[in-house]
Design a protein around this motif. Structure first.
Motif, PDB file in Angstrom:
ATOM      1  N   VAL A   1       0.846  -1.192   0.000  1.00 46.86           N
ATOM      2  CA  VAL A   1       0.000   0.000   0.000  1.00 46.86           C
ATOM      3  C   VAL A   1       0.880   1.240   0.000  1.00 46.86           C
ATOM      4  CG1 VAL A   1      -1.783   1.274   1.238  1.00 46.86           C
ATOM      5  CG2 VAL A   1      -1.793  -1.235   1.262  1.00 46.86           C
ATOM      6  N   SER A   2       0.616   2.129  -0.955  1.00 45.14           N
ATOM      7  CA  SER A   2       1.349   3.388  -1.059  1.00 45.14           C
ATOM      8  C   SER A   2       0.483   4.346  -1.871  1.00 45.14           C
ATOM      9  CB  SER A   2       2.700   3.165  -1.745  1.00 45.14           C
ATOM     10  OG  SER A   2       2.528   3.042  -3.145  1.00 45.14           O
ATOM     11  N   PRO A   3       0.906   5.608  -2.019  1.00 42.28           N
ATOM     12  CA  PRO A   3       0.120   6.540  -2.837  1.00 42.28           C
ATOM     13  C   PRO A   3      -0.042   6.118  -4.289  1.00 42.28           C
ATOM     14  CG  PRO A   3       1.606   7.760  -1.413  1.00 42.28           C
ATOM     15  CD  PRO A   3       1.992   6.318  -1.289  1.00 42.28           C
ATOM     16  N   SER A   4       0.769   5.180  -4.780  1.00 41.31           N
ATOM     17  CA  SER A   4       0.654   4.743  -6.177  1.00 41.31           C
ATOM     18  C   SER A   4      -0.445   3.707  -6.384  1.00 41.31           C
ATOM     19  CB  SER A   4       1.990   4.184  -6.671  1.00 41.31           C
ATOM     20  OG  SER A   4       2.315   2.978  -5.999  1.00 41.31           O
ATOM     21  N   LEU A   5      -1.070   3.247  -5.292  1.00 43.95           N
ATOM     22  CA  LEU A   5      -2.165   2.279  -5.381  1.00 43.95           C
ATOM     23  C   LEU A   5      -3.486   3.006  -5.136  1.00 43.95           C
ATOM     24  CD1 LEU A   5      -3.187  -0.700  -5.529  1.00 43.95           C
ATOM     25  CD2 LEU A   5      -2.959  -0.756  -3.031  1.00 43.95           C
TER      26      LEU A   5
ATOM     27  N   GLU B   1      -2.702  -9.685   3.977  1.00 50.44           N
ATOM     28  CA  GLU B   1      -1.901  -8.725   4.741  1.00 50.44           C
ATOM     29  C   GLU B   1      -1.613  -7.487   3.899  1.00 50.44           C
ATOM     30  OE1 GLU B   1      -0.959  -8.977   7.857  1.00 50.44           O
ATOM     31  OE2 GLU B   1      -1.600 -11.041   8.248  1.00 50.44           O
ATOM     32  N   LEU B   2      -1.704  -6.321   4.524  1.00 46.58           N
ATOM     33  CA  LEU B   2      -1.366  -5.059   3.864  1.00 46.58           C
ATOM     34  C   LEU B   2      -0.038  -4.565   4.402  1.00 46.58           C
ATOM     35  CD1 LEU B   2      -4.840  -3.249   3.977  1.00 46.58           C
ATOM     36  CD2 LEU B   2      -3.963  -4.872   2.278  1.00 46.58           C
ATOM     37  N   LEU B   3       0.892  -4.278   3.498  1.00 45.05           N
ATOM     38  CA  LEU B   3       2.213  -3.816   3.873  1.00 45.05           C
ATOM     39  C   LEU B   3       2.434  -2.409   3.340  1.00 45.05           C
ATOM     40  CD1 LEU B   3       4.352  -6.978   2.963  1.00 45.05           C
ATOM     41  CD2 LEU B   3       3.218  -6.459   5.135  1.00 45.05           C
ATOM     42  N   GLU B   4       2.952  -1.535   4.167  1.00 43.87           N
ATOM     43  CA  GLU B   4       3.298  -0.191   3.711  1.00 43.87           C
ATOM     44  C   GLU B   4       4.587  -0.275   2.888  1.00 43.87           C
ATOM     45  OE1 GLU B   4       1.565   2.592   4.074  1.00 43.87           O
ATOM     46  OE2 GLU B   4      -0.019   1.585   5.225  1.00 43.87           O
ATOM     47  N   SER B   5       4.549   0.269   1.669  1.00 37.40           N
ATOM     48  CA  SER B   5       5.764   0.337   0.856  1.00 37.40           C
ATOM     49  C   SER B   5       6.164   1.800   0.677  1.00 37.40           C
ATOM     50  CB  SER B   5       5.569  -0.346  -0.499  1.00 37.40           C
ATOM     51  OG  SER B   5       4.566   0.302  -1.252  1.00 37.40           O
ATOM     52  N   THR B   6       7.429   2.028   0.458  1.00 39.39           N
ATOM     53  CA  THR B   6       7.964   3.393   0.499  1.00 39.39           C
ATOM     54  C   THR B   6       8.587   3.826  -0.825  1.00 39.39           C
ATOM     55  OG1 THR B   6      10.072   2.555   1.376  1.00 39.39           O
ATOM     56  CG2 THR B   6       8.402   3.228   2.982  1.00 39.39           C
ATOM     57  N   GLU B   7       8.123   3.270  -1.934  1.00 39.00           N
ATOM     58  CA  GLU B   7       8.753   3.613  -3.209  1.00 39.00           C
ATOM     59  C   GLU B   7       8.629   5.104  -3.531  1.00 39.00           C
ATOM     60  OE1 GLU B   7       4.566   2.252  -4.311  1.00 39.00           O
ATOM     61  OE2 GLU B   7       6.154   1.639  -2.938  1.00 39.00           O
ATOM     62  N   THR B   8       7.531   5.747  -3.105  1.00 39.51           N
ATOM     63  CA  THR B   8       7.367   7.169  -3.436  1.00 39.51           C
ATOM     64  C   THR B   8       8.333   8.064  -2.658  1.00 39.51           C
ATOM     65  OG1 THR B   8       5.565   7.348  -1.814  1.00 39.51           O
ATOM     66  CG2 THR B   8       4.956   6.928  -4.112  1.00 39.51           C
TER      67      THR B   8
ATOM     68  N   PRO C   1       3.251  12.318  -4.654  1.00 42.04           N
ATOM     69  CA  PRO C   1       1.949  11.924  -4.115  1.00 42.04           C
ATOM     70  C   PRO C   1       0.822  12.844  -4.574  1.00 42.04           C
ATOM     71  CG  PRO C   1       3.626  11.697  -2.426  1.00 42.04           C
ATOM     72  CD  PRO C   1       4.284  12.383  -3.593  1.00 42.04           C
ATOM     73  N   ALA C   2       1.104  14.143  -4.755  1.00 40.13           N
ATOM     74  CA  ALA C   2       0.065  15.074  -5.195  1.00 40.13           C
ATOM     75  C   ALA C   2      -0.420  14.727  -6.604  1.00 40.13           C
ATOM     76  CB  ALA C   2       0.597  16.507  -5.160  1.00 40.13           C
TER      77      ALA C   2
ATOM     78  N   ILE D   1     -16.945  16.047 -18.105  1.00 41.07           N
ATOM     79  CA  ILE D   1     -15.561  15.574 -17.975  1.00 41.07           C
ATOM     80  C   ILE D   1     -14.628  16.732 -17.643  1.00 41.07           C
ATOM     81  CG2 ILE D   1     -13.614  14.608 -19.253  1.00 41.07           C
ATOM     82  CD1 ILE D   1     -15.630  12.784 -20.693  1.00 41.07           C
ATOM     83  N   THR D   2     -14.796  17.843 -18.341  1.00 38.85           N
ATOM     84  CA  THR D   2     -13.951  19.014 -18.066  1.00 38.85           C
ATOM     85  C   THR D   2     -14.117  19.477 -16.629  1.00 38.85           C
ATOM     86  OG1 THR D   2     -14.062  19.720 -20.378  1.00 38.85           O
ATOM     87  CG2 THR D   2     -13.466  21.394 -18.745  1.00 38.85           C
ATOM     88  N   LYS D   3     -15.350  19.519 -16.159  1.00 43.04           N
ATOM     89  CA  LYS D   3     -15.604  19.922 -14.773  1.00 43.04           C
ATOM     90  C   LYS D   3     -14.913  18.974 -13.797  1.00 43.04           C
ATOM     91  CE  LYS D   3     -19.354  20.712 -11.444  1.00 43.04           C
ATOM     92  NZ  LYS D   3     -20.826  20.700 -11.241  1.00 43.04           N
ATOM     93  N   ALA D   4     -15.013  17.663 -14.064  1.00 41.85           N
ATOM     94  CA  ALA D   4     -14.390  16.676 -13.174  1.00 41.85           C
ATOM     95  C   ALA D   4     -12.872  16.812 -13.169  1.00 41.85           C
ATOM     96  CB  ALA D   4     -14.789  15.267 -13.607  1.00 41.85           C
ATOM     97  N   MET D   5     -12.271  17.058 -14.332  1.00 43.09           N
ATOM     98  CA  MET D   5     -10.821  17.194 -14.389  1.00 43.09           C
ATOM     99  C   MET D   5     -10.372  18.449 -13.639  1.00 43.09           C
ATOM    100  SD  MET D   5      -9.928  14.448 -15.940  1.00 43.09           S
ATOM    101  CE  MET D   5     -11.443  13.696 -15.275  1.00 43.09           C
ATOM    102  N   ARG D   6     -11.127  19.523 -13.749  1.00 42.22           N
ATOM    103  CA  ARG D   6     -10.778  20.741 -13.020  1.00 42.22           C
ATOM    104  C   ARG D   6     -10.912  20.531 -11.512  1.00 42.22           C
ATOM    105  NH1 ARG D   6     -13.575  25.131 -17.207  1.00 42.22           N
ATOM    106  NH2 ARG D   6     -11.810  25.156 -18.677  1.00 42.22           N
ATOM    107  N   GLN D   7     -11.916  19.793 -11.111  1.00 43.41           N
ATOM    108  CA  GLN D   7     -12.070  19.503  -9.689  1.00 43.41           C
ATOM    109  C   GLN D   7     -10.904  18.665  -9.169  1.00 43.41           C
ATOM    110  OE1 GLN D   7     -15.978  17.687  -9.652  1.00 43.41           O
ATOM    111  NE2 GLN D   7     -16.995  19.641  -9.204  1.00 43.41           N
ATOM    112  N   ALA D   8     -10.294  17.886 -10.065  1.00 42.81           N
ATOM    113  CA  ALA D   8      -9.131  17.079  -9.679  1.00 42.81           C
ATOM    114  C   ALA D   8      -7.831  17.875  -9.708  1.00 42.81           C
ATOM    115  CB  ALA D   8      -9.010  15.865 -10.610  1.00 42.81           C
ATOM    116  N   GLY D   9      -7.894  19.140 -10.166  1.00 47.57           N
ATOM    117  CA  GLY D   9      -6.715  19.981 -10.135  1.00 47.57           C
ATOM    118  C   GLY D   9      -6.074  20.266 -11.474  1.00 47.57           C
ATOM    119  N   PHE D  10      -6.664  19.763 -12.565  1.00 46.14           N
ATOM    120  CA  PHE D  10      -6.139  20.042 -13.896  1.00 46.14           C
ATOM    121  C   PHE D  10      -6.774  21.320 -14.443  1.00 46.14           C
ATOM    122  CE2 PHE D  10      -5.725  15.402 -13.522  1.00 46.14           C
ATOM    123  CZ  PHE D  10      -4.401  15.230 -13.882  1.00 46.14           C
ATOM    124  N   SER D  11      -6.040  22.047 -15.254  1.00 47.18           N
ATOM    125  CA  SER D  11      -6.581  23.243 -15.896  1.00 47.18           C
ATOM    126  C   SER D  11      -7.308  22.915 -17.192  1.00 47.18           C
ATOM    127  CB  SER D  11      -5.456  24.246 -16.187  1.00 47.18           C
ATOM    128  OG  SER D  11      -4.828  24.668 -14.998  1.00 47.18           O
TER     129      SER D  11
END
Length: 309
Positions: free
Chosen positions: A92-96, A116-123, A229-230, A278-288
């Motif tokens: 489990v990490s931000p990439s999952l 079992e869930l294991l914390e991984s630190t690749e990021t 992570p952002a 779709i455009t509205k959703a992408m903007r809400q996710a932080g894309f311009s």
């Protein structure tokens, strides 16, 4: 029971083994010119036997489990052959994506295996964050080391993954990390590809047998652009929004301010029709900006730049 569909007109009418309509196309084994049906069936059974026998001889094993059909099949076979000596582990990490984690947990419960869930630190690894074409190698190096550490603590002697025979044909540096860490790949070692994996999973009644292939969120970031992570959170939110709009097989590629959206070609007209949502959703996710890739969905499309070199 083996499902084997012969090529040509017969495949569109019926399965030669079960004498009923063939669901989902043809078997590559049966398509090979001059190969008798009986021999094709024998080869498929032998490959399955090799995979099951490999697992049976391993005593205690952890299955690196993503929730995809490949690792799900391996987990099911390990549970059958090893019982409680087989345990699923998910890094489990931000990439999952959280939705992928939830799906993996559901499948593990469906099979009835400990998970079992294991914390991984690749990021946190600068080699991973710089995102060159070897990113997957550094990711898997971190993940497999976390699993090895857990295996040593809990007395497990082997680690299995869901790599299949077809995975060898693409740019997959993570496979090198698997070999370096002693990970076994029963499907690949038995010569079983993706089509056969899905067919076997379906016969075993696994609910995700037809789940679209997926990859970690970092695979949506172009090589050379830092993985953070952002950015991964943006991608996760954007893809979740598209799924809520009814799209299933998709990717949101992160090009700084631009979300490049890939959906299957048959869904391109609907994506255009729902452009405002779709455009509205992408903007809400932080894309311009949001753009739809007219080439459609391509798994591993970020590797196109490597193939051109």
């Amino acid at each position: 029971m083996v499902h084997l569909f012969i090529a040509g007109e017969l495949a569109r009418r019926q399965c030669p083994v079960h004498q009923k309509p063939a669901p989902g196309g043809t078997c590559r084994l049966a398509e090979r010119p001059g190969l008798p049906l009986r021999r094709a069936i024998e080869q498929k059974l032998q490959a399955r036997h090799r995979a099951s026998s490999l697992i049976k001889g391993l005593n205690r094993a952890l299955v690196a489990f993503s929730g995809g059909v490949d690792s799900t099949l391996i987990l099911r076979l390990a549970h059958e052959e090893l019982g409680s000596n087989a345990v699923a582990v998910t890094a489990v990490s931000p990439s999952l994506a959280r939705s992928d984690l939830a799906a993996a947990q559901d499948i593990a419960r469906e099979i009835g295996v400990a998970h079992e869930l294991l914390e991984s630190t690749e990021t946190e690894d600068p080699r991973y964050r710089r995102n060159d074409p070897q990113r997957c190698y550094f990711c898997k190096t971190n993940v497999y080391q976390a699993i090895i550490d857990f295996a040593g603590q809990e007395g497990f002697t082997w680690i299995l993954d869901g790599t299949n025979a077809d995975d060898l044909g693409d740019h997959r540096p993570g496979l090198r990390a698997a070999r370096e860490h002693g990970v076994r790949s029963p499907l690949q070692e038995a010569g079983i590809g993706k089509e056969e994996t899905r067919a076997w999973a379906r016969e075993l009644g696994l609910s995700n047998w037809d789940r679209p292939a997926n990859a970690c969120l970092s695979s949506r970031v172009p090589y050379g652009s830092e993985v953070t992570p952002a950015k991964l959170a943006q991608i996760e939110q954007a893809e979740a929004a598209l799924r809520e709009l009814g799209f299933k097989e998709l990717r949101v590629r992160h090009h700084d301010q631009v979300a490049r959206i890939e959906v299957t070609r048959d869904q391109l007209p609907r994506a255009i029709e729902q452009g405002d949502l779709i455009t509205k959703a992408m903007r809400q996710a932080g894309f311009s900006y949001a753009t739809v890739d007219l080439a459609g969905f391509r798994s591993g499309s970020m590797n196109d730049v490597l193939r051109k070199r």
